[in-house]
Design a protein around this motif. Structure first.
Motif, PDB file in Angstrom:
ATOM      1  N   ALA A   1       0.825  -1.204   0.000  1.00 38.58           N
ATOM      2  CA  ALA A   1       0.000   0.000   0.000  1.00 38.58           C
ATOM      3  C   ALA A   1       0.858   1.254   0.000  1.00 38.58           C
ATOM      4  CB  ALA A   1      -0.927  -0.007   1.215  1.00 38.58           C
ATOM      5  N   GLU A   2       2.092   1.178   0.563  1.00 38.46           N
ATOM      6  CA  GLU A   2       2.974   2.328   0.604  1.00 38.46           C
ATOM      7  C   GLU A   2       3.672   2.572  -0.728  1.00 38.46           C
ATOM      8  OE1 GLU A   2       3.229  -0.303   2.474  1.00 38.46           O
ATOM      9  OE2 GLU A   2       2.734   0.265   4.548  1.00 38.46           O
TER      10      GLU A   2
ATOM     11  N   THR B   1      -7.620   2.390  -3.596  1.00 40.68           N
ATOM     12  CA  THR B   1      -6.196   2.695  -3.515  1.00 40.68           C
ATOM     13  C   THR B   1      -5.974   4.167  -3.157  1.00 40.68           C
ATOM     14  OG1 THR B   1      -5.673   0.951  -5.102  1.00 40.68           O
ATOM     15  CG2 THR B   1      -4.041   2.694  -4.815  1.00 40.68           C
ATOM     16  N   ILE B   2      -6.761   5.051  -3.751  1.00 43.42           N
ATOM     17  CA  ILE B   2      -6.650   6.471  -3.424  1.00 43.42           C
ATOM     18  C   ILE B   2      -6.970   6.711  -1.948  1.00 43.42           C
ATOM     19  CG2 ILE B   2      -7.651   8.744  -3.872  1.00 43.42           C
ATOM     20  CD1 ILE B   2      -8.044   7.861  -6.777  1.00 43.42           C
TER      21      ILE B   2
ATOM     22  N   TYR C   1      -4.352   8.036   0.888  1.00 45.81           N
ATOM     23  CA  TYR C   1      -4.650   9.231   1.684  1.00 45.81           C
ATOM     24  C   TYR C   1      -4.477   8.953   3.179  1.00 45.81           C
ATOM     25  CZ  TYR C   1      -7.453  12.721   4.119  1.00 45.81           C
ATOM     26  OH  TYR C   1      -7.877  13.683   4.999  1.00 45.81           O
ATOM     27  N   LEU C   2      -4.969   7.793   3.646  1.00 44.26           N
ATOM     28  CA  LEU C   2      -4.816   7.451   5.056  1.00 44.26           C
ATOM     29  C   LEU C   2      -3.344   7.342   5.443  1.00 44.26           C
ATOM     30  CD1 LEU C   2      -7.638   4.809   5.725  1.00 44.26           C
ATOM     31  CD2 LEU C   2      -7.578   7.206   6.434  1.00 44.26           C
ATOM     32  N   LEU C   3      -2.542   6.701   4.582  1.00 45.36           N
ATOM     33  CA  LEU C   3      -1.115   6.568   4.890  1.00 45.36           C
ATOM     34  C   LEU C   3      -0.412   7.921   4.887  1.00 45.36           C
ATOM     35  CD1 LEU C   3      -0.279   3.357   2.818  1.00 45.36           C
ATOM     36  CD2 LEU C   3      -0.365   3.566   5.306  1.00 45.36           C
TER      37      LEU C   3
ATOM     38  N   LEU D   1     -11.148  -4.194   2.514  1.00 40.65           N
ATOM     39  CA  LEU D   1     -11.722  -3.803   1.230  1.00 40.65           C
ATOM     40  C   LEU D   1     -11.321  -4.778   0.125  1.00 40.65           C
ATOM     41  CD1 LEU D   1     -11.269   0.079   1.399  1.00 40.65           C
ATOM     42  CD2 LEU D   1     -13.370  -1.243   1.725  1.00 40.65           C
ATOM     43  N   PHE D   2     -10.114  -5.335   0.214  1.00 36.79           N
ATOM     44  CA  PHE D   2      -9.695  -6.327  -0.775  1.00 36.79           C
ATOM     45  C   PHE D   2     -10.561  -7.581  -0.681  1.00 36.79           C
ATOM     46  CE2 PHE D   2      -6.728 -10.004  -1.565  1.00 36.79           C
ATOM     47  CZ  PHE D   2      -6.820  -9.941  -2.945  1.00 36.79           C
ATOM     48  N   ARG D   3     -10.821  -8.050   0.531  1.00 37.51           N
ATOM     49  CA  ARG D   3     -11.685  -9.230   0.691  1.00 37.51           C
ATOM     50  C   ARG D   3     -13.107  -8.928   0.239  1.00 37.51           C
ATOM     51  NH1 ARG D   3      -9.530 -11.276   6.678  1.00 37.51           N
ATOM     52  NH2 ARG D   3      -7.450 -11.954   5.944  1.00 37.51           N
TER      53      ARG D   3
END
Length: 447
Positions: free
Chosen positions: A273-274, A326-327, A331-333, A426-428
């Motif tokens: 994710a990073e 992904t966006i 944003y959270l990261l 969210l992926f699951r």
């Protein structure tokens, strides 16, 4: 009524006609002596040829029986937009002319002759669903047997109306009708029958079909309804032609590439994710899928909304949702590694209840479970959040964040962990929705 015939070729050519009282049997015999030696003289049949404008019956109260059969030799085109079926038929019509008969033994065992159709009365059989003018070639001939039966075969290219249901494209089956009827003679003058059994027509057509194109013949059935036009009643035979599309072309060119692209999109969740490449990769996939749909649009039906179009729209929507996810995670990261806000208590409690003790418990529990000096997996160390953006956190990292009792570094770690947890969730959810949608589409196609 008796009539004399001229002498030609040195042998007697005569037609003896004896009519009895109406309602009784009649005899019409052609003297064919010499046919096997000198050939057929047209003068023998001239009187019969002169009657071609009239229905060949002795008693006009008796309807003429016309038997029909055909061979479907090719399925040329199915136009979904215009709802038309173009096929090629060999039509066979059989009827009886009581004015024609001869003794084969007197003619050198000649039991069948060919006569051009322009000299014979022909039944006005047409296909009700046809949208083209009859383009039967000129100069065709018919077989005339010694007992008066006439067998007429003609080729026909038929463009007929067919109600097409393309919802299950490309795994669709269509049922088209070919209705044979007379446009002039009612049931009082003409009756229609079968020259062959319908199963023979279906089997022969399947064996002779010469096209290896998009469609294949499944079967042919029939019905014999009457057609009422005002006060007139017409006999007709309705054939139901069942055809099925060969889906290989569309599976290879549409479904397989689409499935590959959606599978790659799902696998892209395994990119960190990073990583800065995750969002651009998904954007590239989304653009590629749009280009694919534009290029393959010509293979889709021009009208209606088939199930495969719904499938493509669903895949496109999932790719868009994947990009939005992904966006959101990015944003959270970014928020966690720059200036993490205070985490609400309910979110903190939810994070503690969903995650394992090794990943989200306070530092005291970490030390109890993992030993001193070790940082838990999936949770950045004191400098990890700063490394995500290529810089250290501000000096506030040593300060407490409100009343939570956590330093900025610990708070950033919680937000990073929450981001990873949301990414996994969210992926699951994405996989569940994708699998459910594909199963529904497959079940609909199978039905």
């Amino acid at each position: 009524m008796e009539g004399g015939w001229p002498f030609e070729g040195g042998f007697l050519l005569c037609l003896t006609v004896s009519l009895l009282v109406p309602g009784r049997s009649s005899t019409f015999t052609i003297n064919c002596s010499g046919f096997d030696k000198y050939g057929v003289d047209p003068a023998v049949f001239q009187t019969i040829f002169n009657q071609k404008d009239f229905r060949p019956v002795i008693n006009y109260s008796i309807p003429t029986q016309v038997n029909i059969s055909f061979i479907l030799s090719a399925i040329l085109e199915v136009d979904e937009q215009l709802q038309l079926l173009t096929s090629f038929l060999w039509l066979k019509l059989v009827w009886n002319n009581p004015f024609i008969s001869w003794d084969p033994e007197e003619c050198g065992a000649i039991s069948k002759l060919t006569v051009t159709t322009e000299n014979l009365w022909l039944p006005d059989i047409f296909i009700v669903e046809s949208m083209d003018v009859d383009q039967t070639p000129e100069g065709l001939s018919a077989y005339v047997t010694s007992d008066g039966h006439i067998v007429y075969n003609k080729p026909m290219r038929v463009t007929s109306i067919c109600s097409l249901d393309i919802f299950y494209f490309p795994f669709d089956q269509q049922n088209c009708t070919l209705t044979f009827s007379s446009f002039l003679y009612t049931v009082e003058n003409m009756l229609l029958g079968m020259a062959k059994e319908v199963w023979e027509i279906a089997d022969t057509s399947r064996d002779i079909v010469r096209t290896e194109g998009e469609w294949e013949l499944l079967g042919i059935t029939k019905a014999t309804p009457k057609m009422s036009v005002g006060s007139s009643l017409f006999d007709q035979i309705m054939f139901y032609v069942a055809i099925r599309r060969r889906p290989n072309l569309y599976i290879i060119n549409l479904l397989v590439p689409s499935s590959f692209l959606i599978a790659i999109d799902a696998l892209s969740f395994y990119l960190p994710a990073e990583s800065e490449n995750r969002a651009p990769f998904k954007i590239t996939l989304l653009l590629g899928y749009n280009v694919f749909l534009l290029m393959m649009n010509k293979l889709l039906p021009a009208s209606g909304t088939p199930l495969i179009s719904v499938y493509f729209a669903l895949c496109l929507s999932l790719m868009v949702v994947s990009l939005l996810e992904t966006i959101f995670i990015t944003y959270l990261l970014h928020l966690a590694t720059t200036r993490p806000p205070a985490m609400p208590r309910w979110l903190h409690s939810l994070l503690l209840s969903w995650a394992s003790p090794r990943t989200c418990c306070p530092t005291k529990l970490w030390k109890e479970n993992m030993g001193p000096g070790l940082t838990p997996p999936h949770l950045p160390g004191p400098k990890d959040p700063g490394q995500l953006v290529g810089k250290e956190l501000a000096p506030r990292e040593a300060e407490l964040s409100g009343d939570s009792g956590l330093t900025s570094t610990q708070l950033a770690g919680l937000w990073v962990q929450f981001s990873h947890m949301m990414d996994t969730f969210l992926f699951r959810l994405y996989l569940l929705f994708l699998a459910s949608s594909i199963i529904v589409v497959i079940v609909l196609w199978n039905t």
